[in-house]
Scaffold this motif. Structure first.
Motif, PDB file in Angstrom:
ATOM      1  N   ARG A 252      18.110   2.149   9.059  1.00 27.61           N
ATOM      2  CA  ARG A 252      17.684   1.553   7.466  1.00 27.61           C
ATOM      3  C   ARG A 252      16.350   1.727   7.235  1.00 27.61           C
ATOM      4  O   ARG A 252      15.294   2.138   7.862  1.00 27.61           O
ATOM      5  CB  ARG A 252      17.907   0.058   7.608  1.00 27.61           C
ATOM      6  CG  ARG A 252      17.666  -0.967   8.652  1.00 27.61           C
ATOM      7  CD  ARG A 252      18.098  -2.095   8.542  1.00 27.61           C
ATOM      8  NE  ARG A 252      17.619  -2.904   9.872  1.00 27.61           N
ATOM      9  CZ  ARG A 252      18.526  -3.441  10.723  1.00 27.61           C
ATOM     10  NH1 ARG A 252      19.551  -3.019  10.654  1.00 27.61           N
ATOM     11  NH2 ARG A 252      18.036  -4.153  11.690  1.00 27.61           N
ATOM     12  N   GLY A 253      15.902   1.313   5.903  1.00 27.23           N
ATOM     13  CA  GLY A 253      14.501   0.949   5.651  1.00 27.23           C
ATOM     14  C   GLY A 253      14.156   2.095   4.641  1.00 27.23           C
ATOM     15  O   GLY A 253      15.041   2.907   4.085  1.00 27.23           O
ATOM     16  N   ARG A 254      12.781   2.537   4.313  1.00 28.41           N
ATOM     17  CA  ARG A 254      12.574   3.343   3.011  1.00 28.41           C
ATOM     18  C   ARG A 254      11.239   3.631   3.589  1.00 28.41           C
ATOM     19  O   ARG A 254      10.315   3.061   4.062  1.00 28.41           O
ATOM     20  CB  ARG A 254      12.468   2.552   1.764  1.00 28.41           C
ATOM     21  CG  ARG A 254      11.800   1.437   1.598  1.00 28.41           C
ATOM     22  CD  ARG A 254      12.489   0.728   0.495  1.00 28.41           C
ATOM     23  NE  ARG A 254      13.213   1.099  -0.640  1.00 28.41           N
ATOM     24  CZ  ARG A 254      14.016   0.680  -1.427  1.00 28.41           C
ATOM     25  NH1 ARG A 254      13.990  -0.808  -1.604  1.00 28.41           N
ATOM     26  NH2 ARG A 254      14.816   1.095  -2.503  1.00 28.41           N
ATOM     27  N   GLY A 255      10.809   4.853   3.008  1.00 35.76           N
ATOM     28  CA  GLY A 255       9.390   5.577   3.273  1.00 35.76           C
ATOM     29  C   GLY A 255       9.243   5.731   4.788  1.00 35.76           C
ATOM     30  O   GLY A 255      10.122   6.005   5.484  1.00 35.76           O
ATOM     31  N   LEU A 256       7.982   5.381   5.049  1.00 35.23           N
ATOM     32  CA  LEU A 256       7.575   5.387   6.561  1.00 35.23           C
ATOM     33  C   LEU A 256       7.644   3.860   7.116  1.00 35.23           C
ATOM     34  O   LEU A 256       6.939   3.569   7.988  1.00 35.23           O
ATOM     35  CB  LEU A 256       6.460   6.038   6.605  1.00 35.23           C
ATOM     36  CG  LEU A 256       6.286   7.572   6.424  1.00 35.23           C
ATOM     37  CD1 LEU A 256       4.932   8.021   6.509  1.00 35.23           C
ATOM     38  CD2 LEU A 256       7.388   8.233   7.419  1.00 35.23           C
ATOM     39  N   MET A 257       8.848   3.287   6.863  1.00 33.80           N
ATOM     40  CA  MET A 257       8.941   1.940   7.373  1.00 33.80           C
ATOM     41  C   MET A 257      10.634   1.943   7.615  1.00 33.80           C
ATOM     42  O   MET A 257      11.503   1.575   6.802  1.00 33.80           O
ATOM     43  CB  MET A 257       8.657   0.873   6.534  1.00 33.80           C
ATOM     44  CG  MET A 257       8.866  -0.699   6.995  1.00 33.80           C
ATOM     45  SD  MET A 257       8.299  -1.777   5.821  1.00 33.80           S
ATOM     46  CE  MET A 257       8.468  -3.148   6.574  1.00 33.80           C
ATOM     47  N   LEU A 258      10.839   2.298   8.965  1.00 32.93           N
ATOM     48  CA  LEU A 258      12.387   3.079   9.207  1.00 32.93           C
ATOM     49  C   LEU A 258      12.954   2.032  10.410  1.00 32.93           C
ATOM     50  O   LEU A 258      12.070   1.861  11.397  1.00 32.93           O
ATOM     51  CB  LEU A 258      12.381   4.411   9.397  1.00 32.93           C
ATOM     52  CG  LEU A 258      12.176   5.108   8.185  1.00 32.93           C
ATOM     53  CD1 LEU A 258      12.357   6.553   8.915  1.00 32.93           C
ATOM     54  CD2 LEU A 258      13.145   4.885   7.183  1.00 32.93           C
TER      55      LEU A 258
ATOM     56  N   TRP B 278       0.778  -1.137  -0.278  1.00 38.94           N
ATOM     57  CA  TRP B 278       0.051   0.004   0.166  1.00 38.94           C
ATOM     58  C   TRP B 278       0.799   1.298   0.082  1.00 38.94           C
ATOM     59  O   TRP B 278       0.372   2.263   0.303  1.00 38.94           O
ATOM     60  CB  TRP B 278      -0.953   0.078   1.237  1.00 38.94           C
ATOM     61  CG  TRP B 278      -1.725  -1.145   1.537  1.00 38.94           C
ATOM     62  CD1 TRP B 278      -1.096  -2.229   2.415  1.00 38.94           C
ATOM     63  CD2 TRP B 278      -2.562  -1.960   0.533  1.00 38.94           C
ATOM     64  NE1 TRP B 278      -2.267  -3.394   2.260  1.00 38.94           N
ATOM     65  CE2 TRP B 278      -2.798  -3.344   1.048  1.00 38.94           C
ATOM     66  CE3 TRP B 278      -3.191  -1.526  -0.843  1.00 38.94           C
ATOM     67  CZ2 TRP B 278      -3.774  -4.151   0.524  1.00 38.94           C
ATOM     68  CZ3 TRP B 278      -4.041  -2.591  -1.477  1.00 38.94           C
ATOM     69  CH2 TRP B 278      -4.245  -3.944  -0.616  1.00 38.94           C
ATOM     70  N   GLY B 279       2.082   1.225  -0.342  1.00 43.12           N
ATOM     71  CA  GLY B 279       3.086   2.372  -0.482  1.00 43.12           C
ATOM     72  C   GLY B 279       3.629   2.645   0.647  1.00 43.12           C
ATOM     73  O   GLY B 279       4.236   4.004   0.691  1.00 43.12           O
ATOM     74  N   ARG B 280       3.821   1.874   1.643  1.00 40.76           N
ATOM     75  CA  ARG B 280       4.417   2.280   2.918  1.00 40.76           C
ATOM     76  C   ARG B 280       6.100   2.656   2.722  1.00 40.76           C
ATOM     77  O   ARG B 280       6.357   3.447   3.226  1.00 40.76           O
ATOM     78  CB  ARG B 280       4.242   1.164   3.951  1.00 40.76           C
ATOM     79  CG  ARG B 280       5.192   1.422   5.418  1.00 40.76           C
ATOM     80  CD  ARG B 280       4.688   0.718   6.244  1.00 40.76           C
ATOM     81  NE  ARG B 280       3.418   1.270   6.874  1.00 40.76           N
ATOM     82  CZ  ARG B 280       3.278   2.171   7.825  1.00 40.76           C
ATOM     83  NH1 ARG B 280       4.303   3.067   7.772  1.00 40.76           N
ATOM     84  NH2 ARG B 280       2.089   2.493   8.226  1.00 40.76           N
ATOM     85  N   THR B 281       6.606   2.030   1.655  1.00 39.84           N
ATOM     86  CA  THR B 281       8.005   2.119   1.251  1.00 39.84           C
ATOM     87  C   THR B 281       8.105   3.506   0.717  1.00 39.84           C
ATOM     88  O   THR B 281       9.250   3.884   0.359  1.00 39.84           O
ATOM     89  CB  THR B 281       8.691   1.119   0.529  1.00 39.84           C
ATOM     90  OG1 THR B 281       7.787   1.026  -0.563  1.00 39.84           O
ATOM     91  CG2 THR B 281       8.203  -0.216   1.440  1.00 39.84           C
ATOM     92  N   GLY B 282       7.185   4.075   0.037  1.00 40.81           N
ATOM     93  CA  GLY B 282       7.232   5.353  -0.651  1.00 40.81           C
ATOM     94  C   GLY B 282       7.528   5.245  -2.028  1.00 40.81           C
ATOM     95  O   GLY B 282       6.943   5.772  -2.855  1.00 40.81           O
ATOM     96  N   GLU B 283       8.714   4.457  -2.266  1.00 39.55           N
ATOM     97  CA  GLU B 283       9.162   4.308  -3.828  1.00 39.55           C
ATOM     98  C   GLU B 283       8.367   3.484  -4.592  1.00 39.55           C
ATOM     99  O   GLU B 283       8.335   3.585  -5.776  1.00 39.55           O
ATOM    100  CB  GLU B 283      10.749   3.670  -3.594  1.00 39.55           C
ATOM    101  CG  GLU B 283      11.448   4.771  -2.873  1.00 39.55           C
ATOM    102  CD  GLU B 283      12.830   4.076  -2.688  1.00 39.55           C
ATOM    103  OE1 GLU B 283      12.971   3.426  -3.459  1.00 39.55           O
ATOM    104  OE2 GLU B 283      13.657   4.523  -1.801  1.00 39.55           O
TER     105      GLU B 283
END
Length: 463
Positions: A360-366, A254-259
């Motif tokens: 680490r991580g991406r989007g709002l999953m850090l 659902w887009g949590r990683t942003g990219e």
């Protein structure tokens, strides 16, 4: 003398411990009860407000008490609460159509469940039935749910209470980039080594392997992942053997990683997965999960099957409203922008602290991995201290990792820049507080805290 609020809290905690399982752990030395929320904030029973940076284990995807979702749920609840899959449902059909289009899987069919655990159970049922095999590949450090079947494919001993399983699970490398035997390699070398490991495992297997199940970013494992393209390299090997690829998108979807909208899209060079599982964020707190698979795989079951609660009128109505809000307001784009700012802040904070090994991580999953100051040794004690201190500073976070030493930061995707800055300030203070507590005492006297044991779990991916 204890106040009325303190006596009420103590009584509730005592009742909890008397009637619920001992292994049903809670966060904090003094567990809190959350009574209501709005936007990115929640309130406890004592009236204290917190910035929610964990979202009910990555479940509150858009916002707490989102008017569009609550209105859709209330309207549907006023009509009919339950029907089951024995009857047609226009909400379930519409939601399935949208998810099928978004999935990237050609000729996709969708089956709704009540959780991510159940979704992964269904995915394995499909894969093992389609391939006529109970042999399954999984990544080391993985977690896919708390059912008997899912525990059997969990590569994280902290979440695997039994070795009994109806499946034969074969674990391969690739889930952790910066620790383990391949950590010193470049991304390309790391991928090549993991592919060689996969090939070696398959060369030792007798008979057919059903599927590889993998989280694009490991959730309970501490938001770890291999390099982009790793799962595509795996898929090329799997395709030669006819082995299915199951992507567990319960936390990355659902887009949590942003990219990307899905985590698998960072590994898309060899094509889409055969099966995709989802849950958590789509319901924004409602009990919703599901499986997407190409029709040939989804339709392979020869016995009757239904779902009593999967795709209920209320959950699908709420999920439709939630998904619409997510897309119309480009929350994946917001996750990319605000998540990037938050990660930069955390990296800057970590650069000045010996307690922080990696952000680490991406989007709002850090994830923020913590160690004993001056060493590379994982520190569950540090994570425990930061968890408590962050709450004191008004921010709720999670924790996980193979050693229980990684902070998990996953706010609702509507997080604002101001809230990201507020949260970063609170985490900076909490990290500094924890580092001071650890460096003031010799290693043998350092506090272990509840998070080092069962009273502060890493947080399941499909509870």
């Amino acid at each position: 003398m204890a106040t009325v609020t303190e006596r009420t809290h103590a009584a509730l905690l005592a009742r909890h411990r008397a009637v619920l399982p001992d292994w049903l752990a809670t966060y904090y030395e003094r567990p809190i009860e959350l009574t209501h929320g709005e936007g990115r904030h929640v309130w406890d029973a004592e009236g204290r407000r917190y910035l929610d940076f964990f979202g009910g284990i990555l479940t509150t995807m858009t916002a707490h008490a989102l008017p569009e979702v609550t209105a859709a749920v209330a309207e549907q609840a006023g009509k009919i609460l339950h029907t089951s899959t024995l009857y047609l449902s226009h909400q379930a059909v519409e939601l399935a159509e949208r998810i099928a289009r978004l999935s990237g899987i050609p000729d996709a069919r969708v089956f709704f469940t009540t959780s991510g655990t159940e979704a992964n159970d269904t995915a394995l049922l499909l894969a093992t039935s389609y391939r006529r095999s109970n042999q399954v590949l999984a990544l080391r450090n993985s977690y896919h749910g708390r059912s008997f079947t899912q525990i059997g494919i969990t590569g994280n001993s902290a979440w695997s209470p039994t070795s009994l399983s109806p499946l034969q699970t074969l674990y391969v490398h690739g889930g952790i980039r910066t620790r383990g035997p391949y950590a010193h390699l470049s991304d390309a070398e790391f991928t090549a080594a993991c592919v060689a490991d996969l090939e070696d495992v398959l060369g030792q297997v007798g008979g057919t392997v059903a599927a590889l199940i993998a989280e694009p970013i490991q959730g309970v494992g501490g938001f770890t992942s291999g390099p982009d393209g790793l799962l595509a390299a795996f898929k090329r090997v799997l395709d030669r053997h006819g082995i299915l690829w199951i992507t567990d998108e319960v936390q990355t979807g659902w887009g949590r990683t942003g990219e990307h909208f899905w985590g698998w899209q960072a590994h898309a060079e060899a094509g889409p997965p055969d099966i995709l599982t989802f849950a958590k964020g789509i319901g924004n707190g409602l009990s919703m999960g599901g499986v997407v698979a190409r029709a040939e795989v989804m339709n392979c079951l020869s016995a009757n099957s239904i779902s009593t609660f999967g795709g209920s009128p209320v959950t699908t109505a709420g999920a439709l409203a939630n998904l619409t809000y997510l897309i119309d307001n480009d929350l994946p784009g917001n996750a990319r922008r605000v998540g990037g700012l938050l990660k930069s802040r955390l990296e800057a904070i970590g650069a000045g602290l010996d307690i922080v090994r990696e952000v680490r991580g991406r989007g709002l999953m850090l994830g923020v991995e913590l160690v004993d100051p001056g060493t590379d040794a994982p520190s569950a004690a540090a994570a425990s201290l930061v968890l408590e201190a962050a709450r004191e500073h008004g921010v709720l976070i999670g924790k996980g990792g193979r050693d229980g030493n990684t902070l998990r930061i996953a706010p609702p995707l509507s997080l604002t820049v101001a809230e990201a800055e507020e949260g970063a300030d609170a985490l900076e203070a909490a990290l500094e507080q924890a580092q001071s507590a650890l460096t003031e005492k010799p290693a043998g006297e350092r506090p272990t805290g509840p998070a080092a044991g069962k009273t502060a779990p890493a947080g399941g991916n499909a509870l």
